[in-house]
Motif scaffolding. Structure first.
Motif, PDB file in Angstrom:
ATOM      1  N   SER A  59      36.832  49.807  33.190  1.00 59.78           N
ATOM      2  CA  SER A  59      35.756  48.612  33.140  1.00 59.78           C
ATOM      3  C   SER A  59      34.979  48.556  34.579  1.00 59.78           C
ATOM      4  O   SER A  59      35.560  48.881  35.564  1.00 59.78           O
ATOM      5  N   ASN A  60      33.382  48.267  34.368  1.00 62.74           N
ATOM      6  CA  ASN A  60      32.875  47.908  35.694  1.00 62.74           C
ATOM      7  C   ASN A  60      32.565  46.530  35.697  1.00 62.74           C
ATOM      8  O   ASN A  60      31.809  46.121  36.462  1.00 62.74           O
ATOM      9  N   LYS A  61      33.262  45.551  35.127  1.00 61.56           N
ATOM     10  CA  LYS A  61      33.046  44.119  35.104  1.00 61.56           C
ATOM     11  C   LYS A  61      33.738  43.514  36.280  1.00 61.56           C
ATOM     12  O   LYS A  61      33.566  42.335  36.698  1.00 61.56           O
ATOM     13  N   PHE A  62      34.647  44.306  36.854  1.00 66.71           N
ATOM     14  CA  PHE A  62      35.607  43.240  37.753  1.00 66.71           C
ATOM     15  C   PHE A  62      35.503  44.366  39.257  1.00 66.71           C
ATOM     16  O   PHE A  62      36.624  44.651  39.481  1.00 66.71           O
ATOM     17  N   PRO A  63      34.561  44.130  39.628  1.00 70.11           N
ATOM     18  CA  PRO A  63      34.394  45.029  41.123  1.00 70.11           C
ATOM     19  C   PRO A  63      34.832  44.056  42.377  1.00 70.11           C
ATOM     20  O   PRO A  63      34.982  42.987  42.422  1.00 70.11           O
ATOM     21  N   ILE A  64      35.809  44.904  43.026  1.00 70.07           N
ATOM     22  CA  ILE A  64      36.166  44.231  44.508  1.00 70.07           C
ATOM     23  C   ILE A  64      35.301  45.109  45.480  1.00 70.07           C
ATOM     24  O   ILE A  64      35.798  46.206  45.824  1.00 70.07           O
ATOM     25  N   PHE A  65      34.846  44.487  46.654  1.00 68.27           N
ATOM     26  CA  PHE A  65      34.159  45.124  47.809  1.00 68.27           C
ATOM     27  C   PHE A  65      34.769  44.963  48.665  1.00 68.27           C
ATOM     28  O   PHE A  65      35.594  43.760  49.083  1.00 68.27           O
ATOM     29  N   VAL A  66      35.270  45.915  49.554  1.00 70.26           N
ATOM     30  CA  VAL A  66      36.335  45.844  50.913  1.00 70.26           C
ATOM     31  C   VAL A  66      35.292  45.926  52.091  1.00 70.26           C
ATOM     32  O   VAL A  66      34.668  46.951  52.354  1.00 70.26           O
ATOM     33  N   ASN A 115      44.044  35.070  30.251  1.00 70.61           N
ATOM     34  CA  ASN A 115      43.974  36.166  31.075  1.00 70.61           C
ATOM     35  C   ASN A 115      44.266  36.332  32.465  1.00 70.61           C
ATOM     36  O   ASN A 115      43.996  35.150  33.311  1.00 70.61           O
ATOM     37  N   LEU A 116      44.835  37.371  32.896  1.00 72.20           N
ATOM     38  CA  LEU A 116      45.182  37.374  34.319  1.00 72.20           C
ATOM     39  C   LEU A 116      44.274  38.381  35.301  1.00 72.20           C
ATOM     40  O   LEU A 116      44.117  39.312  34.575  1.00 72.20           O
ATOM     41  N   PHE A 117      44.186  38.046  36.323  1.00 74.78           N
ATOM     42  CA  PHE A 117      43.929  38.817  37.497  1.00 74.78           C
ATOM     43  C   PHE A 117      45.113  39.271  38.620  1.00 74.78           C
ATOM     44  O   PHE A 117      45.466  38.176  39.165  1.00 74.78           O
ATOM     45  N   VAL A 118      45.395  40.468  38.997  1.00 70.82           N
ATOM     46  CA  VAL A 118      46.405  40.704  39.776  1.00 70.82           C
ATOM     47  C   VAL A 118      45.745  41.444  40.817  1.00 70.82           C
ATOM     48  O   VAL A 118      45.124  42.393  40.667  1.00 70.82           O
ATOM     49  N   GLU A 119      46.018  41.022  42.158  1.00 69.01           N
ATOM     50  CA  GLU A 119      45.448  41.756  43.336  1.00 69.01           C
ATOM     51  C   GLU A 119      46.907  42.006  44.117  1.00 69.01           C
ATOM     52  O   GLU A 119      47.763  41.120  44.229  1.00 69.01           O
ATOM     53  N   GLU A 179      42.767  46.161  31.753  1.00 72.06           N
ATOM     54  CA  GLU A 179      41.458  46.726  32.367  1.00 72.06           C
ATOM     55  C   GLU A 179      41.404  47.065  33.772  1.00 72.06           C
ATOM     56  O   GLU A 179      42.115  46.310  34.400  1.00 72.06           O
ATOM     57  N   SER A 180      40.786  48.048  33.996  1.00 71.52           N
ATOM     58  CA  SER A 180      40.574  48.287  35.446  1.00 71.52           C
ATOM     59  C   SER A 180      39.932  47.317  36.388  1.00 71.52           C
ATOM     60  O   SER A 180      39.023  46.775  35.947  1.00 71.52           O
ATOM     61  N   VAL A 181      40.089  47.455  37.624  1.00 77.17           N
ATOM     62  CA  VAL A 181      39.381  46.918  38.552  1.00 77.17           C
ATOM     63  C   VAL A 181      38.780  47.784  39.605  1.00 77.17           C
ATOM     64  O   VAL A 181      39.445  48.608  40.059  1.00 77.17           O
ATOM     65  N   LYS A 182      37.389  47.659  39.543  1.00 72.56           N
ATOM     66  CA  LYS A 182      36.670  48.867  40.434  1.00 72.56           C
ATOM     67  C   LYS A 182      36.745  48.284  41.838  1.00 72.56           C
ATOM     68  O   LYS A 182      36.238  47.455  42.296  1.00 72.56           O
ATOM     69  N   ILE A 183      37.401  49.204  42.623  1.00 70.38           N
ATOM     70  CA  ILE A 183      37.485  48.747  44.075  1.00 70.38           C
ATOM     71  C   ILE A 183      36.882  49.918  44.881  1.00 70.38           C
ATOM     72  O   ILE A 183      36.729  50.987  44.724  1.00 70.38           O
ATOM     73  N   SER A 184      35.792  49.518  46.027  1.00 72.47           N
ATOM     74  CA  SER A 184      35.193  50.269  46.815  1.00 72.47           C
ATOM     75  C   SER A 184      35.126  49.729  48.307  1.00 72.47           C
ATOM     76  O   SER A 184      35.157  48.587  48.508  1.00 72.47           O
ATOM     77  N   ALA A 222      44.495  46.600  46.025  1.00 72.59           N
ATOM     78  CA  ALA A 222      44.528  47.098  44.477  1.00 72.59           C
ATOM     79  C   ALA A 222      44.474  46.177  43.366  1.00 72.59           C
ATOM     80  O   ALA A 222      44.874  45.056  43.593  1.00 72.59           O
ATOM     81  N   GLY A 223      44.023  46.600  42.213  1.00 74.22           N
ATOM     82  CA  GLY A 223      44.273  45.210  41.415  1.00 74.22           C
ATOM     83  C   GLY A 223      43.793  45.705  39.748  1.00 74.22           C
ATOM     84  O   GLY A 223      43.516  46.942  39.468  1.00 74.22           O
ATOM     85  N   ILE A 224      44.240  44.791  39.155  1.00 76.47           N
ATOM     86  CA  ILE A 224      44.194  45.090  37.516  1.00 76.47           C
ATOM     87  C   ILE A 224      43.914  43.824  36.846  1.00 76.47           C
ATOM     88  O   ILE A 224      44.168  42.739  37.266  1.00 76.47           O
ATOM     89  N   VAL A 225      43.212  43.916  35.680  1.00 78.75           N
ATOM     90  CA  VAL A 225      43.024  42.941  34.592  1.00 78.75           C
ATOM     91  C   VAL A 225      43.714  42.710  33.706  1.00 78.75           C
ATOM     92  O   VAL A 225      43.887  44.088  32.981  1.00 78.75           O
TER      93      VAL A 225
END
Length: 548
Positions: free
Chosen positions: A81-88, A224-228, A256-261, A100-103
């Motif tokens: 999925s591209n709905k859940f991005p995290i920018f570092v 629904n959960l978000f885990v970081e 669902e995946s979390v997109k991290i960059s 790191a993360g996951i939905v």
């Protein structure tokens, strides 16, 4: 050892058509100890290297395999999925650089599930998270968060409403006035900036590794959960995430995946790995004669996948089983899947009477002599760090011996000397009174082919009047009393010792060690307040051989 409280009734629903007695009888053969039982409740003690057993969901997976209900690997089905991005951002690079993360969606959460997740979270923090130092988890209500998220830093005056609170509190007060702040605030050091996760609307989501924001609190209404997971090492963070993801999928959530960059971060893959083991090794270690089919069946009961390839068994290891490093770990998994209760003990074909090794008696004599001379015995690990072993004591590191797959980030070097560890001990006791006198007899390693193990003895003395004559008389007395031998000294130089206050220790015209006054720069580096003298000798090469 960590303990988890379970309900037999709930376990029966999770495992399948099994009785309470079947579960109770099977738990010990998963490597779990029953601490106590009270009607429907049972308290289970589990090994920290199996954090998936910190919840009834994880234990149910193990029981299903052992009882043959469901076997083989638990495969993570993560929808890209591209709905859940995290920018570092770059600010976290020197504080807590990885996230790191996951939905997890469409799950049912009741009070018991929340309790299980919180227990798992704290056990992971304490175990592989090393009390949150290496990595820590935040579990949030996804529907209260607006993506994209930013993992960055903020100053200690930043305010937000923390978990279990109703008012905004500055981070500086959270660190001073809350229990979690007092317990874990030291992990952030003295930096004026601390890590933080903001959502799209600049709402605080998490202040890792300390506390979540109240707005994302998980309740029985959460769907629904978000885990970081944040940490100082990418692999550790992803290992922790793999456990959480596996448990949540088992609990009925879809992932669902979390997109991290940004800043060397990337989307976690949580991939399986493969390890091969020879079937003859398995049979040799277990004393069995299992064919490849039976070995594969046993591995699948341990919730692994496997297939035969010639004389080898190729095993597929799920991401959450990071406790499996090599073939010997797979032998253990075969034993568990085969059934510990099915292994029949036999008498050894050769029966002998045990006795104490003569070398052990000689070393004990030396240790007792050193204690009699007023020295306290130390026991340091054979694994140490480059900083302690070489950098802090000016030693040459060209023949360094590093180990693979160390479970510690810091302790990755096999020691080739005992003395640096003793100096490190002194630096940790600067608040104690002097004199301080310590010694250690133990194994050191030399870079040869193959790597050799030798026995060394080292001692140090720290007080305002410490001098060469004192430490020389100590080693002369110890060797004369312990082994009945005489040594000589010959002036030499060594970067660990003060020039003009250092000598080689000679036995039978062969140098066997070093003795002298520790270099003043090393003493200053360690903030030790008094002079230090010390010695180190090799017992293996001449003395112990001479005794035999």
């Amino acid at each position: 050892m960590p303990v988890v409280e379970l309900s037999y009734t709930r376990l029966q629903k999770l495992v399948g058509k099994v009785s309470k007695k079947q579960i109770s009888d099977s738990l010990p053969f998963l490597g779990l100890d029953i601490e106590s039982e009270d009607k429907d409740l049972v308290r289970i003690e589990y090994s920290p290297n199996r954090p998936d057993y910190s919840t009834d969901f994880g234990i149910a997976l193990g029981l299903q395999g052992l009882l043959g209900i469901k076997t083989g690997t638990v495969k993570l089905n993560i929808k890209k999925s591209n709905k859940f991005p995290i920018f570092v951002k770059s600010g976290v690079s020197k504080i807590r650089p990885f996230v790191a993360g996951i939905v997890a969606k469409n799950g049912k959460i009741d009070d018991k599930t929340i309790k299980q997740l919180m227990t798992m979270q704290e056990d992971l923090h304490f175990g592989i998270g090393r009390k949150r130092k290496k990595s820590s988890i935040g579990i949030h209500d996804l529907d209260k968060i607006s993506f994209p998220l930013v993992y960055t830093t903020t100053n200690r005056n930043h305010k937000f409403i923390p978990l279990n609170s109703e008012q905004e509190i500055p981070i500086s007060e959270i660190l001073v006035n809350t229990d979690v702040g007092k317990d874990y605030g030291s992990l952030l050091g003295q930096s004026p900036h601390v890590p933080i996760i903001f959502d799209k609307n600049q709402n605080t989501v998490s202040f890792p590794p300390i506390i979540n924001a109240a707005i994302t609190t998980v309740t029985t209404k959460t769907k629904n959960l978000f885990v970081e997971v944040t940490g100082i090492n990418k692999d550790d963070a992803e290992d922790m995430l793999a456990v959480v993801a596996t448990i949540l999928q088992t609990a009925g959530f879809t992932l669902e995946s979390v997109k991290i960059s940004g800043m060397k971060n990337s989307t976690p893959k949580l991939e399986q790995k493969k390890i091969s083991v020879n079937s003859s090794l398995i049979n040799q270690i277990l004393g069995l004669n299992l064919n490849p089919t039976k070995i594969i069946s046993s591995l699948k009961k341990s919730r692994l996948d496997a297939f035969s390839k010639g004389a080898n068994i190729v095993c597929t290891i799920p991401a959450y089983r990071f406790d499996i490093f090599g073939p010997m770990d797979l032998v253990e998994e075969v034993a568990l899947g085969y059934g510990i209760q099915n292994l029949e003990p036999i008498l050894s074909p050769s029966q002998t009477i045990g006795k104490t090794n003569p070398v052990s008696l000689q070393l004990k004599s030396l240790d007792q002599t050193m204690i009699g001379l007023g020295y306290l015995e130390a026991l340091n690990s054979s694994l140490t760090s480059k900083r302690v072993l070489y950098d802090m004591v000016n030693r040459d590191s060209s023949k360094i011996i590093s180990v693979l797959d160390s479970k510690s980030q810091e302790h990755t070097i096999l020691r080739d000397s005992i003395l640096p560890g003793l100096i490190e001990n002194l630096s940790r006791n600067i608040h104690e009174s002097y004199p301080q006198k310590m010694f250690e007899t133990g194994t050191v390693f030399t870079l040869e082919d193959p790597i050799s193990e030798k026995i060394n003895c080292s001692g140090i003395s720290a007080h305002k009047d410490a001098n060469f004559t004192e430490i020389k008389s100590v080693i002369q007395s110890a060797l004369k009393i312990g082994f009945g031998i005489q040594i000589e000294t010959k002036t030499t130089t060594n970067p660990t010792f003060e020039e003009g206050h250092c000598a080689s220790i000679i036995f039978n015209n062969v140098p066997i060690g070093i003795i002298g006054k520790i270099n003043s720069k090393i003493i200053e580096n360690y903030k030790i307040r008094v002079p230090v003298v010390g010695f180190e000798i090799s017992l293996s090469e001449s003395i112990l051989k001479n005794q035999n």
